[in-house]
Write a protein that holds these residues in place. Structure first.
Motif, PDB file in Angstrom:
ATOM      1  N   ARG A   2       1.065  -1.149   0.118  1.00  0.00           N
ATOM      2  CA  ARG A   2      -0.366  -0.421   0.032  1.00  0.00           C
ATOM      3  C   ARG A   2       0.755   1.025  -0.262  1.00  0.00           C
ATOM      4  NH1 ARG A   2      -5.724  -1.501   1.298  1.00  0.00           N
ATOM      5  NH2 ARG A   2      -6.075  -3.708   1.920  1.00  0.00           N
ATOM      6  N   GLY A  34      -9.034  -8.670  -1.868  1.00  0.00           N
ATOM      7  CA  GLY A  34      -9.281  -7.291  -2.061  1.00  0.00           C
ATOM      8  C   GLY A  34      -8.009  -6.324  -2.293  1.00  0.00           C
ATOM      9  N   ALA A  35      -7.167  -5.777  -1.746  1.00  0.00           N
ATOM     10  CA  ALA A  35      -6.312  -5.536  -1.667  1.00  0.00           C
ATOM     11  C   ALA A  35      -5.419  -5.848  -3.413  1.00  0.00           C
ATOM     12  CB  ALA A  35      -4.881  -5.562  -1.266  1.00  0.00           C
ATOM     13  N   THR A  65     -12.091  -7.191 -14.454  1.00  0.00           N
ATOM     14  CA  THR A  65     -12.683  -8.860 -14.704  1.00  0.00           C
ATOM     15  C   THR A  65     -13.169  -9.811 -15.993  1.00  0.00           C
ATOM     16  OG1 THR A  65     -13.143  -8.139 -12.918  1.00  0.00           O
ATOM     17  CG2 THR A  65     -14.055 -10.040 -13.478  1.00  0.00           C
ATOM     18  N   ARG A  83       2.291  -1.028  -7.630  1.00  0.00           N
ATOM     19  CA  ARG A  83       1.788  -0.528  -8.990  1.00  0.00           C
ATOM     20  C   ARG A  83       3.133   0.040  -9.557  1.00  0.00           C
ATOM     21  NH1 ARG A  83      -2.103   3.780 -10.102  1.00  0.00           N
ATOM     22  NH2 ARG A  83      -3.729   2.995  -8.371  1.00  0.00           N
ATOM     23  N   ARG A 133      -6.829  -7.251  -6.058  1.00  0.00           N
ATOM     24  CA  ARG A 133      -7.495  -7.241  -7.238  1.00  0.00           C
ATOM     25  C   ARG A 133      -8.363  -5.728  -7.335  1.00  0.00           C
ATOM     26  NH1 ARG A 133     -12.373  -9.182  -4.550  1.00  0.00           N
ATOM     27  NH2 ARG A 133     -13.866  -8.599  -6.397  1.00  0.00           N
ATOM     28  N   ALA A 134      -8.159  -4.407  -5.884  1.00  0.00           N
ATOM     29  CA  ALA A 134      -8.146  -3.001  -5.955  1.00  0.00           C
ATOM     30  C   ALA A 134      -6.564  -2.289  -7.104  1.00  0.00           C
ATOM     31  CB  ALA A 134      -8.444  -2.648  -4.986  1.00  0.00           C
ATOM     32  N   LEU A 135      -5.358  -3.038  -7.089  1.00  0.00           N
ATOM     33  CA  LEU A 135      -4.513  -2.633  -7.386  1.00  0.00           C
ATOM     34  C   LEU A 135      -4.446  -2.852  -9.174  1.00  0.00           C
ATOM     35  CD1 LEU A 135      -1.602  -1.536  -7.108  1.00  0.00           C
ATOM     36  CD2 LEU A 135      -0.979  -4.453  -6.919  1.00  0.00           C
ATOM     37  N   TYR A 136      -5.038  -4.394  -8.892  1.00  0.00           N
ATOM     38  CA  TYR A 136      -4.847  -4.409 -11.075  1.00  0.00           C
ATOM     39  C   TYR A 136      -6.463  -3.702 -11.924  1.00  0.00           C
ATOM     40  CZ  TYR A 136      -2.082  -8.715  -9.379  1.00  0.00           C
ATOM     41  OH  TYR A 136      -1.443  -9.244  -8.759  1.00  0.00           O
ATOM     42  N   ALA A 137      -7.658  -3.684 -10.811  1.00  0.00           N
ATOM     43  CA  ALA A 137      -8.293  -2.599 -11.782  1.00  0.00           C
ATOM     44  C   ALA A 137      -7.252  -0.943 -11.914  1.00  0.00           C
ATOM     45  CB  ALA A 137      -9.636  -2.316 -10.241  1.00  0.00           C
ATOM     46  N   ALA A 138      -7.050  -1.076 -10.526  1.00  0.00           N
ATOM     47  CA  ALA A 138      -6.853   0.381 -10.478  1.00  0.00           C
ATOM     48  C   ALA A 138      -5.917   0.391 -11.801  1.00  0.00           C
ATOM     49  CB  ALA A 138      -5.816   1.101  -9.402  1.00  0.00           C
TER      50      ALA A 138
END
Length: 157
Positions: free
Chosen positions: A87, A119-120, A132, A92, A122-127
């Motif tokens: 984090r 969740g962390a 999906t 990234r 998944r959020a990184l990859y989406a950002a």
């Protein structure tokens, strides 16, 4: 986010000589049943098309990504960041370096599987632009599902 100087990260491609380093980082970042040992990394890095990019801060390894490329597609096999550096932009930065290298190699698509429980990640990859594409039921040793994510890689002009 803390005052971590991500611009001071060095991210370089490493080979099988770094298998133990990758295994230690993987051990720190993953639950026991999901950890890969040095032999697994060594075998993977001997395989055609497999590359690892290691992030270091003040010469200390803090994270990496392992990828397999075939023709014009790539699969992120694993990404790990030492919990003390999570984090803070390391993941990234590693993905940014990877995407840059994939563009240079004329890769047009990258994909991966990630636990729906993470969740962390998944959020990184989406950002970073992954979306999906599907779900793999009971994919992981703990019985959890894997979200399949993918991104198109914009060619260099």
């Amino acid at each position: 986010m803390t005052d971590f100087p991500c611009e001071r990260l060095s991210i370089t491609e490493v080979g099988e000589a770094f298998s133990s380093v990758l295994a230690v980082l993987h051990e720190r970042a993953f639950p026991v049943k999901e950890r890969w040992n040095a032999e697994a990394f060594e075998n993977l890095l001997r395989s055609s098309g497999v590359s690892a990019f290691l992030a270091c801060h003040a010469e200390m390894p803090v994270g990496f990504v392992l990828v397999r490329s075939v023709l014009d597609e790539a699969e992120i096999l694993t990404l790990a960041v030492d919990p003390a550096f999570q984090r803070k932009g390391v993941g990234r930065a590693v993905l940014g370096k990877l995407f840059h290298v994939l563009r240079e190699q004329e890769i047009i698509r990258v994909f991966l599987e990630v636990s729906v429980r993470n969740g962390a990640a998944r959020a990184l990859y989406a950002a970073t632009g992954l979306v999906t594409m599907g779900l793999r039921r009971r994919y992981y040793p703990d019985g959890s599902d894997a979200e399949v994510m993918a991104a198109e890689i914009t060619p260099m002009l």
